[in-house]
Write a protein that holds these residues in place. Sequence first.
Motif, mmCIF file in Angstrom:
data_model
loop_
_atom_site.group_PDB
_atom_site.id
_atom_site.type_symbol
_atom_site.label_atom_id
_atom_site.label_comp_id
_atom_site.label_asym_id
_atom_site.label_seq_id
_atom_site.Cartn_x
_atom_site.Cartn_y
_atom_site.Cartn_z
ATOM 1 N N VAL A 210 19.184 91.063 -14.828
ATOM 2 C CA VAL A 210 19.519 89.769 -14.833
ATOM 3 C C VAL A 210 18.534 89.000 -13.976
ATOM 4 O O VAL A 210 18.129 88.089 -14.323
ATOM 5 N N ILE B 77 25.987 82.619 -12.373
ATOM 6 C CA ILE B 77 26.123 83.486 -13.252
ATOM 7 C C ILE B 77 27.585 83.242 -13.753
ATOM 8 O O ILE B 77 28.511 82.957 -13.226
ATOM 9 N N TYR C 76 30.095 92.282 -7.451
ATOM 10 C CA TYR C 76 28.727 92.936 -7.398
ATOM 11 C C TYR C 76 27.822 91.650 -7.338
ATOM 12 O O TYR C 76 26.806 91.531 -6.396
ATOM 13 N N PHE C 77 27.762 90.769 -8.165
ATOM 14 C CA PHE C 77 27.020 89.573 -8.145
ATOM 15 C C PHE C 77 27.167 88.733 -6.879
ATOM 16 O O PHE C 77 26.165 88.002 -6.546
ATOM 17 N N GLU C 78 28.388 88.548 -6.518
ATOM 18 C CA GLU C 78 28.514 87.629 -5.291
ATOM 19 C C GLU C 78 27.932 88.302 -4.070
ATOM 20 O O GLU C 78 27.464 87.590 -3.149
ATOM 21 N N TYR D 235 24.868 85.575 -5.993
ATOM 22 C CA TYR D 235 25.075 84.675 -6.807
ATOM 23 C C TYR D 235 26.411 83.723 -6.636
ATOM 24 O O TYR D 235 27.086 84.357 -5.976
ATOM 25 N N GLY E 227 21.816 94.400 -12.569
ATOM 26 C CA GLY E 227 21.312 93.378 -11.466
ATOM 27 C C GLY E 227 19.693 93.039 -11.925
ATOM 28 O O GLY E 227 19.314 91.991 -11.672
ATOM 29 N N ALA F 154 29.461 83.126 -8.809
ATOM 30 C CA ALA F 154 29.739 83.779 -10.146
ATOM 31 C C ALA F 154 30.960 82.996 -10.608
ATOM 32 O O ALA F 154 32.003 82.640 -9.935
ATOM 33 N N ASN G 120 25.222 89.980 -4.156
ATOM 34 C CA ASN G 120 23.993 89.914 -4.312
ATOM 35 C C ASN G 120 23.382 88.376 -4.290
ATOM 36 O O ASN G 120 22.348 88.180 -4.604
ATOM 37 N N LEU H 180 32.000 92.919 -11.978
ATOM 38 C CA LEU H 180 30.835 92.090 -11.973
ATOM 39 C C LEU H 180 30.725 90.907 -11.067
ATOM 40 O O LEU H 180 29.714 90.827 -10.178
ATOM 41 N N LYS H 181 31.758 90.402 -10.896
ATOM 42 C CA LYS H 181 32.015 89.080 -9.870
ATOM 43 C C LYS H 181 31.649 89.663 -8.523
ATOM 44 O O LYS H 181 30.944 89.116 -7.835
#
Length: 223
Positions: free
Chosen positions: A111, A4, A20-22, A26, A108, A28, A24, A17-18
């Motif tokens: 996305v 992402i 959060y997505f890491e 991703y 999330g 980033a 989960n 955001l970085k």
Amino acid sequence: MYKILIVDDEKDVVSLLKDYFELNGYLAYTAYDGRSAVEAAANAPDIILLDVNMPEYDGFEVCSRIRDHVNCPILFLTAKIEDEDKVRGFASGGDDYIIKPFSLDELGARVAAHIRRDHRVSAAKNVRFFGDLVIDYTEKTVSVNDSIIEFANKEFCIIELLSLNAGQVFDKERIYEKIWGYDAEGDSSVIAEHIRRIRAKLGKFGEDSHIGTVWGMGYKWVK
């Protein structure tokens, strides 16, 4: 692991955001302005979160510049949205809008839904952006503002070698050996002529400054 790209000029938003997505799963990538976002698109992300109001290029401009070369979903992040902005965003190639402030879990989920629906199973293009100049190593094309510049095979090979190793100096002998091969009949003097022709073609589009001469040493690609 999906990739992402998160683009926003507010560093605390990017950091949030970085993280959060890491967490989960991703991978980033981040950028804080439009120009850096265009360059970061070369990482072939599976989805892009793109702020609308940014320095250098705004989100719409970024989307327009990369859309022909990046197939992944692009979601705009914005604090407010008018109908005319929606039209402009979708016209530039955007797929959706996320209105600030937003719930991280809802973001999330959206996305993930976009990736499930739009993830392309084919191999991603290998593309790099140098300002208005776009090199597609998969299709072996060079373009400026969607205009293709025609290069002979050896000319493109020189561009490929130099641009994939931007900043590194290659002397004529090394370029010749890498592209023509160690056993080729001929000599490295042809390199100067090929460089001249490449610069001339790039120069018609105002992009000839990308190939720099390091006197007494060789040539290098300048971003």
